[in-house]
Design an enzyme around this catalytic site. Structure first.
Site, mmCIF file in Angstrom:
data_model
loop_
_atom_site.group_PDB
_atom_site.id
_atom_site.type_symbol
_atom_site.label_atom_id
_atom_site.label_comp_id
_atom_site.label_asym_id
_atom_site.label_seq_id
_atom_site.Cartn_x
_atom_site.Cartn_y
_atom_site.Cartn_z
ATOM 1 N NE ARG A 1 -3.268 -2.880 0.384
ATOM 2 C CZ ARG A 1 -3.960 -3.476 -0.578
ATOM 3 N NH1 ARG A 1 -4.026 -2.951 -1.795
ATOM 4 N NH2 ARG A 1 -4.589 -4.614 -0.361
ATOM 5 N NE ARG B 1 -13.392 -6.397 7.074
ATOM 6 C CZ ARG B 1 -12.573 -6.074 6.103
ATOM 7 N NH1 ARG B 1 -12.865 -6.429 4.845
ATOM 8 N NH2 ARG B 1 -11.455 -5.420 6.331
ATOM 9 C CD GLU C 1 -5.469 -0.662 1.753
ATOM 10 O OE1 GLU C 1 -4.899 -0.489 2.846
ATOM 11 O OE2 GLU C 1 -6.040 -1.730 1.446
ATOM 12 C CD GLU D 1 -6.399 -8.561 5.420
ATOM 13 O OE1 GLU D 1 -5.235 -8.137 5.421
ATOM 14 O OE2 GLU D 1 -7.367 -7.921 4.967
ATOM 15 C CG ASP E 1 -8.925 -2.208 5.927
ATOM 16 O OD1 ASP E 1 -8.092 -1.594 6.606
ATOM 17 O OD2 ASP E 1 -8.617 -2.997 5.011
HETATM 18 C C1 GCV Z 1 -0.963 -5.179 5.605
HETATM 19 C C2 GCV Z 1 -6.015 -4.149 4.573
HETATM 20 C C3 GCV Z 1 -4.993 -3.922 3.498
HETATM 21 C C4 GCV Z 1 -3.840 -4.902 3.609
HETATM 22 C C5 GCV Z 1 -3.248 -4.791 5.020
HETATM 23 C C6 GCV Z 1 -4.351 -5.062 6.018
HETATM 24 C C7 GCV Z 1 -3.888 -4.914 7.440
HETATM 25 O O1 GCV Z 1 -6.682 -5.351 4.365
HETATM 26 O O2 GCV Z 1 -5.619 -4.016 2.258
HETATM 27 O O3 GCV Z 1 -2.881 -4.585 2.634
HETATM 28 O O4 GCV Z 1 -2.197 -5.697 5.174
HETATM 29 O O5 GCV Z 1 -5.400 -4.135 5.825
HETATM 30 O O6 GCV Z 1 -4.096 -3.850 7.993
HETATM 31 O O7 GCV Z 1 -3.318 -5.842 7.975
#
Ligand code: GCV
Length: 729
Positions: A185, A352, A409, A307, A381
């Site tokens: 990002r 979510r 982002e 994730e 997010d």
């Molecule tokens: C580093 C979002 C972003 C991811 C990031 C994640 C997080 O999903 O798209 O790139 O990962 O947040 O904060 O862990």
């Protein structure tokens, strides 16, 4: 609304650049110096400041005091157009006009702690001096930067009485830098840490530390939370130690993101179960090894079971088990463990927005005392607008950090101006309406962490104006109560000069830019409408991704009848995670802020807003309001040509034009999609999207920075690479 074609835009850009280069009388300026530029004070004010800075009296013998003396001398000498000497003499031998810089005191100054400072005009013993005093070197360095800021922004310095101490002890930047030099990002080039050249310290890493220290940032996580275990090997740790040594004089402590499965990857163990003695032993030995190299190592940041990252739940253990195991390894050395609360899973049927609270709120009081739970500002997010995360104020027996994102982002990457000072201030000031520990989010925090927007580009952040987000982050982390308008004005004066003809419009652009972006992208509480993966550009129609909550359609829930996510008791009941008075208000369409309406409610297109207009008409009006505000920023900036150096003016102008084009793309795509569902006519005076919905749905990008998996695709007529406008017609 403004109608523009890429061709006309390109032509205008060329003309503007040519005109700027031909006409600008303002000296060339690089973008590298950030807000630490010290052009000479104009003649009208020069003698005033010179008379109050004839010499610096200080003992510059410790590493941090050496930095404080150097910074103060450098800044003042440049601004005053003559070398300001440094004298090391007893206080009673200081003279009129001296600046006395004190970073060590036998009797501690009360009320400023170990990081604060006092700046005061002192008239004792018949002399008029300015005293910058702190209980140790780092406070003196922060005070020196504050004094420089006063001169940079042309404030009175004749009768000073300032006492300042940070609201939070840890003010941290989290870099999502990978070992191969890419930045997740990141839209400002590659990572600043060049692992193949370390342990040699590039001078730029010192300039980075200067910039951080100048705004009070005192902790840096070097690597991505999607962590690579190799950073914990001796080869890398030696380089981490070199960085820590270089930054120590600037008061910056180094932290690392730790990969939870490192005992398997590096230690040859079969599992990373936090209750397994061999695993605990491995982490303890690793912590001991790190602290031998870096005695003031800050600690670890961990993204676990999120994730795809490994974590304690992989072994049937809890977040508390995982966090406390790592915390125990670093506790004997005074280390801090930051454990992220950013968890969600498509395997759970729940909304979510509810999942992090459901998971962590029951764990309140169970974390070790050196654990800080790091919670994103909103429940999803880093969207252009989110309500505050319900965990704030709801875990009174847990130390909590707020995590915000400087890198944009979800906010257009580095196009144009989106200043986030207003956004973070809004989050910090939100009322939690919980009696303990405080009514505002801020009262429940022990740390603020910001995902950095910094990279190897000459301008550091991908654009001149993105530097303002770095600046605002530091200033708000130091003092969350400071008015965003004040921060905006400080930064503007320090970056663009003190001419009121420039200051006023630039501050206005900063202050309005975030709301304009919200309107143009996700008005009225919509969220996560961005295209897949890279999050660049609109994709409200997307509904086919395997992880349900990655689909924009999951969030907008738009259909023939209406739009919005019902989070009341009739829907996901996420409102119940807030305190009762807040939940009551959010449930009531007459009370919920209009800016969060569709975050909490699913409503018919014909729903009557408080204004009396229908929801559909208001939605369209908001998109257009956003585009108009961005068009207005373009106009304001173009009028500043004569006051700004040509290179920076042209760069910002071109970036703003891109933002305008992208806001039109957002507006047109979103209206085309939602109109295909509402089947309602556009309100009078609002133009139809110039292309059919299928055209917007067909936009694809080959490459987007900051995103690790390149997507192959093309616009209908031409291959589009990042840097071009979205699909030439
Ligand atoms: C580093 C979002 C972003 C991811 C990031 C994640 C997080 O999903 O798209 O790139 O990962 O947040 O904060 O862990």
């Amino acid at each position: 609304m403004l109608s523009t074609t890429p061709l006309r835009i390109a032509l205008r850009a060329l003309l503007a650049i040519a005109a700027a280069l031909a006409s600008s009388a303002v000296a060339a300026d690089n973008s590298y110096d950030l807000w630490l530029r010290y052009p000479r004070v104009e003649a009208t004010h020069l003698n005033y400041y010179r008379a109050r800075a004839t010499a610096i009296v200080a003992d510059c013998s410790t590493p941090t005091m050496r930095v404080a003396c150097t910074e103060l001398q450098r800044g003042l000498s440049q601004m005053l157009g003559r070398t300001v000497p440094i004298r090391h003499v007893p206080l009673d031998q200081s003279r009129d006009g001296d600046i006395v810089l004190v970073g060590q005191r036998s009797i501690p100054l009360a009320g400023i702690g170990d990081q604060g400072y006092v700046i005061a005009t002192d008239r004792t013993s018949g002399h008029r001096r300015t005293v910058i005093a702190a209980n140790n070197g780092i406070g003196a360095l922060y005070g020196a930067f504050e004094y420089l800021r006063l001169v940079q922004t042309r404030r009175e310095v004749a009768d000073l009485k300032i006492a300042s101490a940070p609201a939070l002890p840890l003010r941290m930047l989290d870099h999502w830098d990978n070992l191969d030099g890419t930045v997740e990002r990141g839209y400002a080039g590659r990572s600043l840490w060049n692992w193949s050249k370390l342990p040699r310290i590039d001078p730029r890493m010192i300039d980075y530390a200067r910039a951080d220290a100048s705004i009070g940032i005192n902790a840096v996580v070097l690597n991505n939370v999607n962590a690579d275990a190799r950073l914990l090997t001796p080869e890398y740790l030696r380089n981490v130690a070199a960085i820590a040594d270089a930054w120590r004089p600037y008061g910056i402590r180094v932290f690392l993101s730790a990969r939870f499965s490192a005992p398997i990857e590096l230690g040859g163990l079969k599992i990373a179960d936090p209750l397994e003695p061999a695993v605990r032993g491995w982490w303890k030995a690793k912590a001991d090894e790190i602290y031998r190299l870096i005695p003031d190592f800050g600690g670890f940041l961990v993204k676990a079971n999120s994730e795809g990252q490994p974590g304690p739940q992989t072994y049937g253990r809890t977040h508390v088990d995982g966090a406390n195991m790592l915390a125990a390894a670093i506790a004997p050395h005074g280390g801090t463990l930051l454990w992220r609360a950013f968890v969600y899973s498509g395997e759970k049927a729940t909304d979510r927005a509810r999942q992090a609270f459901d998971e962590f709120a029951p764990l309140d009081g169970k974390f070790a005392s050196n654990v800080i739970l790091q919670v994103k500002n909103g429940p999803i997010d880093f969207q252009p607008r989110e309500p505050f995360h319900p965990l704030f104020g709801a875990m009174p027996h847990t130390r909590v950090a707020m995590e915000v994102q400087l890198t944009r982002e979800y906010l257009g990457e580095n196009a144009g101006i989106v200043w986030l000072g207003t956004m973070w201030s809004e989050a910090l000031r939100s009322s939690t309406a919980r009696p303990r520990p405080a009514f505002q989010v801020l009262g429940s925090l022990s740390t603020i962490a910001g995902v950095a927007n910094i990279g190897s580009n000459p301008d550091w952040t991908g654009s001149d104006f993105d530097q303002a987000n770095w600046y605002a982050f530091g200033r708000l982390a130091w003092d969350p109560a400071v008015e965003p308008a004040q921060i905006a004005e400080e930064w503007t004066r320090m970056t663009w000069g003190n001419d009121p003809r420039a200051v006023k419009p630039i501050v206005k652009m900063l202050m309005t830019s975030r709301e304009a972006t919200v309107d143009a992208m996700t008005p009225l509480g919509l969220a996560h409408q961005m295209a897949t993966g890279h999050h660049y550009g609109p994709g409200p129609w997307i509904s086919d991704l395997a992880e349900p909550s990655w689909n924009p359609a999951y969030y907008n829930r738009a259909d023939r009848a209406g739009i919005g996510f019902d989070r009341t008791a009739n829907g996901s009941n996420a409102v119940a995670q807030y305190s009762p008075p807040i939940a009551r208000c959010l449930t009531d369409t007459a009370c919920v802020p209009e800016t969060e309406l569709l975050w909490f409610h699913h409503l018919p297109w014909t729903y009557r807003m408080r204004s009396g207009a229908t929801l559909w008409d208001t939605l369209v009006e908001r998109y257009d309001r956003g585009v108009s505000a961005i068009a207005m920023m373009n106009r304001s900036w173009s009028q500043l040509g004569p006051l700004i150096d040509a290179r920076r003016h042209a760069a910002v102008a071109s970036s703003l034009r891109r933002q305008l084009l992208e806001s039109e793309w957002w507006r047109n795509s979103s209206i085309a999609y939602f109109q295909s569902l509402s089947r309602l006519p556009l309100p009078a005076g609002h133009a139809a999207p110039p292309r059919p919905l299928s055209w917007y749905e067909g936009v694809r990008f080959d490459t987007v920075p900051g995103f690790l998996t390149p997507r192959i695709g093309s616009c209908r007529s031409s291959v589009v690479v990042r840097g071009d406008p979205p699909c030439a017609p």
